[in-house]
Enzyme design. Structure first.
Site, PDB file in Angstrom:
ATOM      1  N   PRO A  13       0.810  -1.153  -0.321  1.00 12.48           N
ATOM      2  CA  PRO A  13       0.126   0.219   0.187  1.00 12.48           C
ATOM      3  C   PRO A  13       1.000   1.194   0.446  1.00 12.48           C
ATOM      4  CG  PRO A  13      -0.814  -1.447   1.750  1.00 12.48           C
ATOM      5  CD  PRO A  13       0.711  -1.956   1.011  1.00 12.48           C
ATOM      6  N   ARG A  16      -0.768   7.651   0.962  1.00 11.40           N
ATOM      7  CA  ARG A  16      -1.908   8.642   1.167  1.00 11.40           C
ATOM      8  C   ARG A  16      -2.868   8.276   0.239  1.00 11.40           C
ATOM      9  NH1 ARG A  16       3.025  10.701   1.581  1.00 11.40           N
ATOM     10  NH2 ARG A  16       3.433  11.931   3.953  1.00 11.40           N
TER      11      ARG A  16
HETATM   12  P1  OAD Z   1       2.336   8.946  -1.377  1.00 19.92           P
HETATM   13  O1  OAD Z   1       1.003   7.967  -0.898  1.00 19.92           O
HETATM   14  O2  OAD Z   1       2.191  10.222  -0.434  1.00 19.92           O
HETATM   15  O3  OAD Z   1       1.582   9.088  -2.725  1.00 19.92           O
HETATM   16  C1  OAD Z   1       2.153   7.745  -3.829  1.00 19.92           C
HETATM   17  C2  OAD Z   1       1.018   8.122  -4.914  1.00 19.92           C
HETATM   18  O4  OAD Z   1       1.195   7.832  -5.917  1.00 19.92           O
HETATM   19  C3  OAD Z   1       0.015   8.705  -4.422  1.00 19.92           C
HETATM   20  O5  OAD Z   1      -0.479  10.340  -5.430  1.00 19.92           O
HETATM   21  C4  OAD Z   1      -0.902   7.809  -5.693  1.00 19.92           C
HETATM   22  O6  OAD Z   1      -2.348   8.258  -6.226  1.00 19.92           O
HETATM   23  C5  OAD Z   1      -0.233   7.311  -6.730  1.00 19.92           C
HETATM   24  N1  OAD Z   1      -0.265   5.815  -6.890  1.00 19.92           N
HETATM   25  C6  OAD Z   1      -0.816   4.535  -5.942  1.00 19.92           C
HETATM   26  N2  OAD Z   1      -1.100   4.034  -6.838  1.00 19.92           N
HETATM   27  C7  OAD Z   1      -0.362   4.451  -8.161  1.00 19.92           C
HETATM   28  C8  OAD Z   1      -0.619   3.269  -9.478  1.00 19.92           C
HETATM   29  N3  OAD Z   1      -1.018   1.977  -9.051  1.00 19.92           N
HETATM   30  N4  OAD Z   1      -0.289   4.113 -10.292  1.00 19.92           N
HETATM   31  C9  OAD Z   1      -0.433   5.330 -10.438  1.00 19.92           C
HETATM   32  N5  OAD Z   1      -0.396   6.115  -8.929  1.00 19.92           N
HETATM   33  C10 OAD Z   1      -0.816   5.342  -7.659  1.00 19.92           C
HETATM   34  O7  OAD Z   1       4.042   8.386  -1.401  1.00 19.92           O
HETATM   35  P2  OAD Z   1       4.922   8.646  -1.328  1.00 19.92           P
HETATM   36  O8  OAD Z   1       4.332  10.046  -2.422  1.00 19.92           O
HETATM   37  O9  OAD Z   1       6.146   8.163  -2.642  1.00 19.92           O
HETATM   38  O10 OAD Z   1       8.032   8.411   4.075  1.00 19.92           O
HETATM   39  O11 OAD Z   1       5.420   9.369   0.131  1.00 19.92           O
HETATM   40  C11 OAD Z   1       6.681  10.251   0.424  1.00 19.92           C
HETATM   41  C12 OAD Z   1       6.963   9.267   1.797  1.00 19.92           C
HETATM   42  O12 OAD Z   1       5.818   9.987   2.801  1.00 19.92           O
HETATM   43  C13 OAD Z   1       7.156   8.482   2.217  1.00 19.92           C
HETATM   44  O13 OAD Z   1       8.108   8.299   1.685  1.00 19.92           O
HETATM   45  C14 OAD Z   1       7.291   8.247   3.421  1.00 19.92           C
HETATM   46  C15 OAD Z   1       5.941   8.848   3.791  1.00 19.92           C
HETATM   47  O14 OAD Z   1       4.958   9.597   4.830  1.00 19.92           O
HETATM   48  C16 OAD Z   1       8.661   8.917   5.506  1.00 19.92           C
HETATM   49  O15 OAD Z   1       8.399   7.314   5.375  1.00 19.92           O
HETATM   50  C17 OAD Z   1       9.260   9.234   5.703  1.00 19.92           C
END
Ligand code: OAD
Ligand code: ZN
Length: 255
Positions: A13, A16
């Site tokens: 998962p 956000r």
């Molecule tokens: P987020 O969960 O904030 O964002 C993931 C993005 O990927 C979202 O905009 C989703 O819509 C998109 N997404 C998910 N699955 C997808 C799919 N199959 N196709 C297209 N889009 C998809 O995750 P990050 O941006 O990686 O930090 O979060 C950044 C940081 O926040 C993480 O590294 C973590 C967290 O708190 C720490 O733990 C320090």
């Protein structure tokens, strides 16, 4: 640049997404606000939510998906200058991209350190405790052992500073599967020259993306978007072969 959205197709998962994200699953838990799980002060007080999450991330449980292998193919073809990832799942490495090409900006589970005395713990001891639902403790001082994933407020790994040389010289920037909500990582998307095309692929648009004239924004499922790009590049068969070869390798009992 990559975020949790490149690993959802591997069954991990993201953080956000409204219903499937890790942060929304915390509504049922004793956590004041979701990001607290990754804050040191909360962790020292109540490490359980973090270790419950850590257990669900056990490295043996997940395999790279076609998106990771697309990035690996970029590397194989000599086109990958560097992969900056926020993910701590290790799947970029597992796909065969060498460590020298990776910047794991938010650290990884590959090492762990005592929050009390700073002593390193072995990965084996750490996982043995976490998988048995025990909070890992330091053999020397019985302090809490935390994997070297970057918590909010903590410094990013030294390698993150490679961005100072990588971004000004990049010829193309791919930004895949991230909400661009967490700094300083998010701002890297602005660190390429203004003439450099940026390709943003994500399920939905994000507020912090400030459009530039040469941007390409492809919204929707990332697997579909990547497969479409690969098709346009004429690499479909090559990628299919790579995925098959690597999947067989990972399925062998000695791997
Ligand atoms: P987020 O969960 O904030 O964002 C993931 C993005 O990927 C979202 O905009 C989703 O819509 C998109 N997404 C998910 N699955 C997808 C799919 N199959 N196709 C297209 N889009 C998809 O995750 P990050 O941006 O990686 O930090 O979060 C950044 C940081 O926040 C993480 O590294 C973590 C967290 O708190 C720490 O733990 C320090
Ligand atoms: Zn200690």
């Amino acid at each position: 640049m990559a975020g949790a959205g490149i690993s959802t197709a591997s069954g991990i998962p993201d953080f956000r997404s409204p219903e499937s994200g890790f942060y929304s699953s915390l509504q049922r838990c004793d956590v004041p606000y979701p990001e607290a799980v990754f804050e040191l002060s909360f962790f020292l007080d109540n490490p359980r939510p973090f270790f419950t999450w850590a257990k669900s991330m056990y490295p043996g449980n997940f395999r790279p998906n076609v998106i990771h292998y697309f990035l690996r193919l970029l590397h194989d073809r000599g086109l990958l200058q560097r992969l900056y990832t926020q993910n701590i799942d290790g799947l970029e490495r597992a796909s065969g991209i060498p460590g020298s090409k990776l910047v794991e900006a938010h650290g990884s589970f590959a090492s762990a350190t005592c929050t009390g005395c700073g002593k390193a713990s072995t990965e084996q001891d750490f996982w043995a405790a976490v998988m048995a639902d025990r909070v890992p403790r330091c053999a020397a001082c019985s302090g809490l052992v935390k994997p070297d994933v970057v918590f909010f407020g903590e410094a990013l790994p030294q390698r993150f500073f490679l961005h100072l040389v990588d971004f000004p010289t990049a010829e193309l920037l791919l930004v895949l599967g991230t909400s661009l909500k967490v700094e300083p990582f998010a701002s890297l998307s602005e660190a390429v020259r203004s003439s450099v095309p940026r390709v943003f692929m994500n399920r939905e648009a994000v507020d912090s993306w400030r459009p530039r004239s040469r941007d390409v924004v492809q919204l929707g499922d990332l697997v579909d978007s990547v497969e479409r790009l690969v098709e346009l590049l004429g690499w479909t068969e090559e990628l299919r072969d790579l995925v098959q070869r690597e999947t067989e390798k990972l399925s062998r009992p000695d791997s």
